[in-house]
Write an enzyme that holds these catalytic residues in place. Structure first.
Site, PDB file in Angstrom:
ATOM      1  N   CYS A 116       0.805  -1.275  -0.017  1.00  0.00           N
ATOM      2  CA  CYS A 116      -0.065   0.053   0.180  1.00  0.00           C
ATOM      3  C   CYS A 116       0.890   1.124   0.013  1.00  0.00           C
ATOM      4  CB  CYS A 116      -1.062  -0.009   1.159  1.00  0.00           C
ATOM      5  SG  CYS A 116      -2.195  -1.545   1.154  1.00  0.00           S
ATOM      6  N   HIS A 252      -3.279   6.891   4.418  1.00  0.00           N
ATOM      7  CA  HIS A 252      -3.903   5.751   3.554  1.00  0.00           C
ATOM      8  C   HIS A 252      -5.159   5.325   3.971  1.00  0.00           C
ATOM      9  CE1 HIS A 252      -4.148   1.865   1.777  1.00  0.00           C
ATOM     10  NE2 HIS A 252      -3.508   1.055   2.718  1.00  0.00           N
ATOM     11  N   ASN A 282     -10.022   0.310   0.412  1.00  0.00           N
ATOM     12  CA  ASN A 282      -8.679   0.591   0.407  1.00  0.00           C
ATOM     13  C   ASN A 282      -7.916   0.324  -0.901  1.00  0.00           C
ATOM     14  OD1 ASN A 282      -5.926  -0.120   0.506  1.00  0.00           O
ATOM     15  ND2 ASN A 282      -5.907  -1.061   2.518  1.00  0.00           N
TER      16      ASN A 282
HETATM   17  O1  UT7 Z   1      -3.361  -1.738   3.991  1.00  0.00           O
HETATM   18  C1  UT7 Z   1      -3.281  -2.614   4.633  1.00  0.00           C
HETATM   19  C2  UT7 Z   1      -4.525  -3.473   4.679  1.00  0.00           C
HETATM   20  N1  UT7 Z   1      -5.107  -3.998   6.233  1.00  0.00           N
HETATM   21  C3  UT7 Z   1      -5.578  -3.309   6.967  1.00  0.00           C
HETATM   22  O2  UT7 Z   1      -5.539  -2.164   7.002  1.00  0.00           O
HETATM   23  C4  UT7 Z   1      -6.605  -4.049   7.814  1.00  0.00           C
HETATM   24  C5  UT7 Z   1      -6.537  -3.751   9.644  1.00  0.00           C
HETATM   25  N2  UT7 Z   1      -7.191  -4.567  10.200  1.00  0.00           N
HETATM   26  C6  UT7 Z   1      -8.815  -4.110  10.197  1.00  0.00           C
HETATM   27  O3  UT7 Z   1      -8.871  -3.208   9.644  1.00  0.00           O
HETATM   28  C7  UT7 Z   1      -9.505  -4.678  11.197  1.00  0.00           C
HETATM   29  O4  UT7 Z   1      -8.623  -5.675  11.981  1.00  0.00           O
HETATM   30  C8  UT7 Z   1     -10.654  -5.800  10.470  1.00  0.00           C
HETATM   31  C9  UT7 Z   1     -11.569  -4.743   9.847  1.00  0.00           C
HETATM   32  C10 UT7 Z   1     -10.075  -6.485   9.480  1.00  0.00           C
HETATM   33  C11 UT7 Z   1     -11.319  -6.506  11.168  1.00  0.00           C
HETATM   34  O5  UT7 Z   1     -11.805  -5.693  12.276  1.00  0.00           O
HETATM   35  P1  UT7 Z   1     -11.783  -6.160  13.935  1.00  0.00           P
HETATM   36  O6  UT7 Z   1     -12.455  -5.163  14.678  1.00  0.00           O
HETATM   37  O7  UT7 Z   1     -10.008  -6.063  14.258  1.00  0.00           O
HETATM   38  O8  UT7 Z   1     -12.399  -7.468  14.076  1.00  0.00           O
HETATM   39  P2  UT7 Z   1     -11.662  -8.760  14.428  1.00  0.00           P
HETATM   40  O9  UT7 Z   1     -10.624  -9.349  13.562  1.00  0.00           O
HETATM   41  O10 UT7 Z   1     -11.170  -8.860  15.938  1.00  0.00           O
HETATM   42  O11 UT7 Z   1     -12.884  -9.791  14.430  1.00  0.00           O
HETATM   43  C12 UT7 Z   1     -14.089  -9.780  15.259  1.00  0.00           C
HETATM   44  C13 UT7 Z   1     -15.408 -10.743  14.692  1.00  0.00           C
HETATM   45  C14 UT7 Z   1     -14.673 -12.148  14.225  1.00  0.00           C
HETATM   46  O12 UT7 Z   1     -15.461 -12.947  15.013  1.00  0.00           O
HETATM   47  P3  UT7 Z   1     -15.293 -13.771  16.347  1.00  0.00           P
HETATM   48  O13 UT7 Z   1     -13.929 -14.688  16.262  1.00  0.00           O
HETATM   49  O14 UT7 Z   1     -15.301 -12.600  17.149  1.00  0.00           O
HETATM   50  O15 UT7 Z   1     -16.369 -14.646  16.555  1.00  0.00           O
HETATM   51  C15 UT7 Z   1     -14.495 -12.102  12.805  1.00  0.00           C
HETATM   52  O16 UT7 Z   1     -14.398 -13.504  12.540  1.00  0.00           O
HETATM   53  O17 UT7 Z   1     -15.793 -10.317  13.315  1.00  0.00           O
HETATM   54  C16 UT7 Z   1     -15.657 -11.310  12.575  1.00  0.00           C
HETATM   55  N3  UT7 Z   1     -15.531 -10.771  11.261  1.00  0.00           N
HETATM   56  C17 UT7 Z   1     -16.515 -10.481  10.383  1.00  0.00           C
HETATM   57  N4  UT7 Z   1     -18.032 -10.382  10.714  1.00  0.00           N
HETATM   58  C18 UT7 Z   1     -18.618  -9.985   9.713  1.00  0.00           C
HETATM   59  C19 UT7 Z   1     -14.320 -10.401  10.399  1.00  0.00           C
HETATM   60  N5  UT7 Z   1     -14.659  -9.921   9.371  1.00  0.00           N
HETATM   61  C20 UT7 Z   1     -15.921  -9.846   9.093  1.00  0.00           C
HETATM   62  C21 UT7 Z   1     -16.861  -9.547   8.285  1.00  0.00           C
HETATM   63  N6  UT7 Z   1     -18.210  -9.241   8.532  1.00  0.00           N
HETATM   64  N7  UT7 Z   1     -16.599  -9.025   6.974  1.00  0.00           N
END
Ligand code: UT7
Length: 330
Positions: A116, A252, A282
């Site tokens: 990125c 970003h 993104n």
């Molecule tokens: O250019 C660099 C690119 N990458 C990034 O910028 C990513 C940085 N990370 C993030 O933006 C966040 O970590 C995410 C948006 C990817 C995830 O958000 P989070 O608040 O960190 O959620 P999490 O990974 O802690 O997941 C919470 C829950 C999980 O379920 P359980 O384990 O609590 O049952 C995930 O499985 O949310 C679930 N989950 C979803 N639920 C619905 C993950 N993705 C989704 C989804 N829809 N799309």
């Protein structure tokens, strides 16, 4: 790396594909919801390229948009093309060479792979070429079609990314304008948190590389918040400035929560933050350029404004820069 350069951006164009994909559309494919995506990321929709539309096509469209905005003379004398992408049309040739050929430029051409922050790495390289005298005018592009490399069954990555491109001219600017600092950083220890295979199937430590993008979202999130504010402070300090002097923070566009956490730790007012993640998701190497162009078009960014550009991504890697905006008439 500290450089007080009288080299800056004098033209900027962007492109996003016409196909808009909403959160509701994605909820038909994976178990997710508009509410989850908006609350966790701030994203409502993104643009996906057509099946036969690749990074080179988007780069050419962004360059055409730059010509439409700044005039046809904008490409006169371009002697180098640097194109940042994680989704090149091919491994060989460089996508930059496809762009060079399209516009029949008498220029060298190479690609930069730095995830990125790739466009910001490309800007730093372009600035160094111009500063050293090895090039006079560099067409500096960020173009990514992440939709082509996403795992369409992985809701953790599918909902985050969109496709797009930005194209800029980097050349000498009047004294006092241009890039005032560049901070480039990488921490390859974090390679396992965000990657995709190409030729090898594992990282050196044996961690598997997958066919499509895979990511440990939580780890990348923590890293992103930390590095967005530290890299910002570093770039501002290297420019010999104070944070309060920055007119606009152009980060970003990965996740509004990351942007807002960085904003809050830097104690910046919300009206100094440029964000359009809601409409594009993104767009990887294109995201800072697309955000900057939008703030130029709506009249926020003006001649002489000091902008703080900052990005992060796979590597893990990051880049930041202070840029004093210069309006040039071609
Ligand atoms: O250019 C660099 C690119 N990458 C990034 O910028 C990513 C940085 N990370 C993030 O933006 C966040 O970590 C995410 C948006 C990817 C995830 O958000 P989070 O608040 O960190 O959620 P999490 O990974 O802690 O997941 C919470 C829950 C999980 O379920 P359980 O384990 O609590 O049952 C995930 O499985 O949310 C679930 N989950 C979803 N639920 C619905 C993950 N993705 C989704 C989804 N829809 N799309």
């Amino acid at each position: 790396m500290t450089q007080a350069l009288s080299v800056g951006i004098t033209a900027l164009g962007t492109y996003v594909p016409s196909k808009v994909v909403t959160n509701h559309d994605l909820a038909q494919l994976v178990e997710t919801s508009d509410e989850w995506i908006v609350t966790r990321t701030g994203i409502r929709e993104r643009h996906f390229s057509a099946e036969d539309e690749f990074a080179s096509h988007m780069a050419i469209h962004a360059t055409e948009n730059m010509i439409a905005k700044h005039g046809s003379a904008v490409l006169d004398g371009v002697d180098l093309v640097i194109l940042a992408t994680s989704t090149p049309d091919a491994l060989l040739p460089a996508t930059a060479a496809i762009v060079q050929n399209h516009f029949k430029l008498k220029a060298g051409a190479f690609d930069v792979i730095a995830a990125c922050p790739g466009w910001m790495y490309a800007l730093s390289a372009a600035a160094a070429y111009v500063k050293s005298g090895m090039a006079k005018k560099v067409l500096t592009i960020g173009s990514d079609a992440l939709s082509k490399i996403l795992n369409w069954e992985d809701r953790g990555t599918l909902v985050l990314f969109g496709d797009g491109a930005c194209a800029a001219i980097v050349e000498a600017v009047p004294e006092g304008y241009g890039f005032k600092s560049f901070v480039l950083g990488a921490d390859g220890e974090g390679a396992k948190h965000l990657n995709m295979r190409c030729i090898n199937t594992t990282l050196p430590d044996g961690s598997p590389l997958t066919e499509k993008v895979s990511m440990n979202g939580r780890e990348v999130f923590k890293f992103a918040v930390r590095v967005m504010s530290s890299a910002t402070r570093e770039a501002v300090a290297q420019a010999g400035m104070r944070l309060e002097e920055i007119a606009y923070f152009v980060p970003h566009q990965a996740n509004f929560r990351i942007i807002d956490a960085a904003r809050s730790s830097l104690e910046l007012p919300l009206d100094k933050v440029v964000s359009n993640v809601e409409r594009y998701g993104n767009t990887s190497a294109a995201s800072v350029g697309i955000a900057m162009r939008e703030a130029l078009d709506d009249g926020r960014i003006k001649d002489g404004d000091d902008l703080l550009l900052v990005s992060f991504g796979a590597g893990l890697s990051w880049a930041s820069s202070v840029l004093r905006w210069h309006v040039k008439t071609f």
